[in-house]
Design a protein around this motif. Structure first.
Motif, mmCIF file in Angstrom:
data_model
loop_
_atom_site.group_PDB
_atom_site.id
_atom_site.type_symbol
_atom_site.label_atom_id
_atom_site.label_comp_id
_atom_site.label_asym_id
_atom_site.label_seq_id
_atom_site.Cartn_x
_atom_site.Cartn_y
_atom_site.Cartn_z
ATOM 1 N N GLY A 1 0.814 -1.215 0.000
ATOM 2 C CA GLY A 1 0.000 0.000 0.000
ATOM 3 C C GLY A 1 0.848 1.264 0.000
ATOM 4 O O GLY A 1 2.084 1.231 -0.044
ATOM 5 N N PHE A 2 0.156 2.385 0.083
ATOM 6 C CA PHE A 2 0.752 3.726 0.028
ATOM 7 C C PHE A 2 0.836 4.310 1.431
ATOM 8 O O PHE A 2 -0.159 4.192 2.177
ATOM 9 C CB PHE A 2 -0.128 4.626 -0.848
ATOM 10 N N LEU B 1 -2.636 -4.868 -1.265
ATOM 11 C CA LEU B 1 -3.331 -4.213 -0.155
ATOM 12 C C LEU B 1 -3.482 -2.737 -0.471
ATOM 13 O O LEU B 1 -2.502 -2.065 -0.825
ATOM 14 C CB LEU B 1 -2.553 -4.406 1.153
ATOM 15 N N SER B 2 -4.695 -2.262 -0.367
ATOM 16 C CA SER B 2 -5.028 -0.850 -0.577
ATOM 17 C C SER B 2 -4.517 -0.350 -1.932
ATOM 18 O O SER B 2 -4.995 -0.839 -2.949
ATOM 19 C CB SER B 2 -4.522 -0.005 0.585
ATOM 20 N N MET B 3 -3.509 0.533 -1.980
ATOM 21 C CA MET B 3 -3.035 0.950 -3.310
ATOM 22 C C MET B 3 -2.539 -0.258 -4.099
ATOM 23 O O MET B 3 -2.675 -0.309 -5.328
ATOM 24 C CB MET B 3 -1.933 2.012 -3.209
ATOM 25 N N TYR C 1 -5.386 -1.430 -5.896
ATOM 26 C CA TYR C 1 -5.686 -0.633 -7.100
ATOM 27 C C TYR C 1 -4.785 -1.094 -8.253
ATOM 28 O O TYR C 1 -5.229 -1.186 -9.405
ATOM 29 C CB TYR C 1 -5.442 0.870 -6.890
ATOM 30 N N ARG D 1 -5.567 14.943 -2.104
ATOM 31 C CA ARG D 1 -4.292 14.447 -2.661
ATOM 32 C C ARG D 1 -3.541 15.579 -3.361
ATOM 33 O O ARG D 1 -2.318 15.648 -3.308
ATOM 34 C CB ARG D 1 -4.563 13.294 -3.636
ATOM 35 N N LEU E 1 -3.939 4.479 9.215
ATOM 36 C CA LEU E 1 -3.718 3.143 8.646
ATOM 37 C C LEU E 1 -3.920 2.036 9.680
ATOM 38 O O LEU E 1 -4.075 0.875 9.318
ATOM 39 C CB LEU E 1 -2.290 3.027 8.091
ATOM 40 N N MET F 1 -3.339 7.620 -8.018
ATOM 41 C CA MET F 1 -4.559 7.311 -7.262
ATOM 42 C C MET F 1 -5.680 8.277 -7.627
ATOM 43 O O MET F 1 -6.832 7.874 -7.800
ATOM 44 C CB MET F 1 -4.267 7.320 -5.755
ATOM 45 N N MET G 1 -10.634 3.133 6.317
ATOM 46 C CA MET G 1 -10.276 3.717 5.019
ATOM 47 C C MET G 1 -10.932 2.970 3.853
ATOM 48 O O MET G 1 -11.300 3.554 2.844
ATOM 49 C CB MET G 1 -8.760 3.752 4.860
ATOM 50 N N HIS H 1 -6.655 -0.773 8.734
ATOM 51 C CA HIS H 1 -6.395 -0.798 7.288
ATOM 52 C C HIS H 1 -5.217 -1.723 6.932
ATOM 53 O O HIS H 1 -5.256 -2.389 5.906
ATOM 54 C CB HIS H 1 -6.118 0.638 6.860
HETATM 55 C C1 MLT Z 1 -3.086 2.807 0.985
HETATM 56 O O1 MLT Z 1 -3.012 2.257 2.094
HETATM 57 O O2 MLT Z 1 -2.530 2.339 -0.007
HETATM 58 C C2 MLT Z 1 -3.873 4.091 0.891
HETATM 59 O O3 MLT Z 1 -4.687 4.235 2.004
HETATM 60 C C3 MLT Z 1 -4.679 4.153 -0.369
HETATM 61 C C4 MLT Z 1 -5.389 5.450 -0.554
HETATM 62 O O4 MLT Z 1 -4.938 6.488 -0.051
HETATM 63 O O5 MLT Z 1 -6.408 5.454 -1.273
#
Ligand code: MLT
Length: 267
Positions: free
Chosen positions: A33-34, A100-102, A105, A139, A162, A191, A218, A244
């Motif tokens: 994740g980010f 996980l999360s990002m 994506y 962002r 997080l 994102m 989140m 998260h």
């Molecule tokens: C992450 O954990 O990767 C972030 O929460 C993703 C996000 O900011 O959308």
């Protein structure tokens, strides 16, 4: 959460780092994740090897990987192309792909742009939908903070949400310190601009494990439940007591769900 036995490769003109447990087992690729790094998967690398070959890359600009050449033009497709190029370099695929999360994506972007690379999918603490206008605007101001040299202030504000509890805050904040300003700028850009993957879920035909921390604010359990309802072959695992970063906060429950799913897809 140290960087384990890592290796470097030249991927799409940049130096990319990944932890690779090696061996002959079926390959599982885990995307962080980010604004984190592959170090957050250290527990899972240890738990799954040697039965599985676990590959956990640092996404561009995070951990020990070089940042993207054009951070302001970064898209989820760029990260997906990096993952595809890394798998080609390692001679792997199709793999069990997890994020996980990002990282989720990015996994959905891999499914969109390189669908033949995944034979099963793990979506942890993530969401298929795009940013709301409010989140995208936030962002944009975070990017301004980075450009103004206030990366540490930004990271200090990002770490708390997080996690459900205080126990892992300092370790996770340490991992964040390995993110480069360019990597953070690029991820925020990607994102913000990511497309809505919700309509694509119905066409994802591979077995999917959706995992979510019970206390994730989140990408909450309701979002995970909705994803499971839309995915043709998905099941849900709710990780008790975790926020998260469910794999970091409750690794035993996270790993148990992961192992059960992997044994099933291996069989
Ligand atoms: C992450 O954990 O990767 C972030 O929460 C993703 C996000 O900011 O959308």
């Amino acid at each position: 959460m140290q960087h384990g036995a890592g290796s470097f490769a030249e991927i799409r003109g940049r130096r990319a780092h990944c932890v690779d447990s090696g061996g002959d087992g079926p390959a599982v690729v885990l995307l962080h994740g980010f604004p984190l790094s592959c170090a957050t998967w250290a527990g899972q690398v240890e738990a799954l090897a040697p039965r599985w070959r676990v590959v956990a890359p640092d996404l561009a600009g995070f951990g020990l990987s070089d940042p993207p050449g054009d951070p302001e033009g970064q898209s989820m497709a760029d990260y997906a192309d990096d993952v595809a190029a890394l798998l080609a370099h390692l001679g792997l695929g199709p793999v069990v792909l997890g994020g996980l999360s990002m990282g989720g994506y990015v996994s959905l972007a891999v499914l969109r742009h390189h669908p033949s690379l995944a034979r099963a999918l793990i979506l942890a603490d993530t969401r298929p939908g795009p940013d709301t206008p409010e989140v995208a605007a936030r962002r944009t101001s975070q990017q301004a903070q980075v450009r103004a040299g206030r990366v540490d202030d930004l990271l200090d504000t990002l770490v708390g949400p997080l996690l459900a509890g205080p126990e892992h805050i300092s370790r996770v904040r340490e991992v964040m310190a390995s993110a480069s300003p360019e990597g953070i700028l690029a991820a925020l850009e990607a994102m913000k601009a990511r497309p809505d993957a919700t309509p694509e879920l119905a066409a994802i035909s591979v077995p999917t494990l959706v995992v979510v921390g019970a206390l994730d604010t989140m990408s909450p359990p309701a979002v995970a439940q909705d994803m499971v309802a839309r995915l043709p072959r998905a099941r849900l695992a709710v990780v008790p007591g975790a926020g998260h970063l469910s794999n970091v906060e409750s690794p035993e429950a996270f790993d148990a769900a992961l192992v059960a799913f992997l044994e099933e897809v291996a069989g």
